[in-house]
Scaffold this motif. Structure first.
Motif, short mmCIF file in Angstrom:
data_model
loop_
_atom_site.label_atom_id
_atom_site.label_comp_id
_atom_site.label_asym_id
_atom_site.label_seq_id
_atom_site.Cartn_x
_atom_site.Cartn_y
_atom_site.Cartn_z
N UNK A 1 0.61 -1.35 -0.07
CA UNK A 1 0.02 -0.06 -0.06
C UNK A 1 0.44 1.41 0.20
N UNK A 2 0.82 2.35 -1.07
CA UNK A 2 1.78 3.18 -1.03
C UNK A 2 1.19 4.69 -0.90
N UNK A 3 0.74 5.49 0.01
CA UNK A 3 -0.09 6.06 0.93
C UNK A 3 1.00 7.51 0.17
N UNK A 4 0.21 8.11 -0.45
CA UNK A 4 0.94 9.67 -0.74
C UNK A 4 1.21 9.56 -1.82
N UNK A 5 1.52 8.78 -2.81
CA UNK A 5 2.26 8.42 -4.32
C UNK A 5 2.47 8.92 -5.26
N UNK B 1 -7.70 9.30 -4.11
CA UNK B 1 -8.32 9.79 -3.18
C UNK B 1 -7.24 10.63 -1.47
N UNK B 2 -8.07 10.80 -1.37
CA UNK B 2 -7.13 11.46 0.01
C UNK B 2 -7.40 10.45 1.30
N UNK B 3 -5.77 9.91 1.26
CA UNK B 3 -5.86 8.51 2.61
C UNK B 3 -6.95 8.28 3.23
N UNK B 4 -7.01 9.39 4.06
CA UNK B 4 -8.55 9.55 5.47
C UNK B 4 -9.73 9.04 5.08
N UNK B 5 -9.96 8.60 3.63
CA UNK B 5 -11.31 8.57 2.69
C UNK B 5 -11.52 6.72 2.39
#
Ligand code: SAM
Length: 338
Positions: free
Chosen positions: A204-208, A247-251
């Motif tokens: 999982x890459x958030x802020x990719x 999407x935003x990672x918070x969503x």
């Protein structure tokens, strides 16, 4: 008593020195190249210092070379003769060892030779002393630092000097079509933390975006879920192993225990980054690894790092915290989910 030269990323030497002063009571430190390189006199012998450094590696210390000898630079061939003699005298330490030569010069040093010329001369001395000159994966290093007044030489193992690159300045080749310079950070983390991507399959890459890290993970054969409200580079869309969530990672929400690797390079406020990462931990398998950059936005990086680590320790074991050469105003954490 032992003598050392330490190096940190530009403008971070003061934090490296602060970390070291806390560990080694009664040490003396002075700057050699302001903001980056400094000299230390520590009231412990070499092995005691190394044991303490390896017990828990400092965050901001990139390179640590012992000082076995120093002399006032004469600015002529006598300097080279002195270095050559120092290598010859260390024959017993270097015989049969793959040995690299690291030469660094401070700006404005009166030392008369380039790093390449010095290295060529010392490589010849090594060969005649029974060592194997080696650039790619040396076991031992001869480290030379030419300062504004003094010339220093120290010999030690690569592990003890903390890097097999001169001064810890890791250089990767830029690739054709490389998506972002950020990719170098993950490449360096892979080397520094000894990550083996064969251990992982689902990342999982958030802020990719734009996708440098995602591209490396895909190239290493992992399936990747990339989360970012910004666009990923179109060249990545050819990978059938890539899922993009714009999407935003918070969503985003995932099935529990889906991923065995989380990477996060969001350039965001450290505490908000912690919140997001912690909210996503149920989607990680037990023992999953995480590589996370922490932006040092405030004036007190050591305090920020302590706060972030304390927060993340709710769900993770912090294996390493390190300012990598490719980290600018940030550090990188290597975590394992508890
Ligand atoms: C430094 S870039 C990442 C670079 C990337 N690692 C690479 O290798 O190309 C930071 C990214 O984080 C994204 N970002 C910031 N806050 C975010 C959030 N809350 N959720 C998802 N992405 C976020 C930004 O849109 C930006 O694309």
């Amino acid at each position: 008593m032992s003598h050392w030269i330490g190096t940190a990323n530009r403008n971070y030497a003061s934090y490296a020195m602060e970390e070291l002063r806390k560990r080694f009571q009664g040490m003396n430190i002075s700057q050699l190249a302001p903001g980056e390189t400094f000299k230390m006199e520590i009231p412990l012998d070499r092995q005691e210092v190394l044991t303490e450094i390896h017990r828990s590696e400092p965050v901001f210390l990139r390179y640590l070379q012992p000082v076995d000898g120093s002399r006032t630079i004469s600015g002529d061939a006598d300097d080279l003769d002195w270095l050559s003699d120092a290598v010859r005298l260390s024959r017993s330490k270097l015989e049969g060892q793959r040995t690299g030569i690291h030469v660094r010069r401070a700006e404005g040093s009166p030392f008369a030779y380039s790093a390449a010329d010095t290295k060529a001369v010392l490589d010849a001395v090594l060969a005649e002393s029974g060592a194997e000159p080696e650039v790619r994966s040396p076991d031992m290093l001869v480290a030379v630092y030419a300062g504004r007044e003094q010339l220093y030489i120290g010999i030690g193992s690569v592990a003890d000097m903390l890097s097999d690159w001169p001064g810890g300045a890791v250089r990767f080749q830029r690739e054709e079509g490389q998506i972002s310079r950020a990719k170098f950070k993950l490449l360096e983390a892979e080397r520094e933390f000894g990550l083996n991507y064969a251990d992982f399959s689902e990342a999982l890459d958030i802020g990719a975006a734009p996708g440098g890290w995602t591209s490396l993970l895909l190239e290493r054969g992992l399936r990747v879920t990339a989360v970012d409200p910004a666009e990923l580079h179109p060249s990545l869309l050819q990978y059938r192993t890539l899922t993009v969530l714009k999407k935003n990672a918070s969503e985003v929400k995932f099935v529990p225990e889906t991923f065995d690797l989380l990477v996060c390079d969001m350039s965001w406020s450290p505490m908000q980054m912690c919140r997001l990462v912690l909210d996503l931990t149920p989607s990680l398998k037990a023992g999953a690894a995480a590589i996370v950059t922490v932006k040092l936005m405030h004036r007190k990086p050591l305090q920020t790092i302590r706060d972030v680590i304390a927060k993340l320790e709710e769900s993770f074991t912090v294996n390493r915290a390190k300012q990598l050469f490719h980290n600018r105003e940030e550090i990188t954490l290597y975590l394992t989910k508890k």
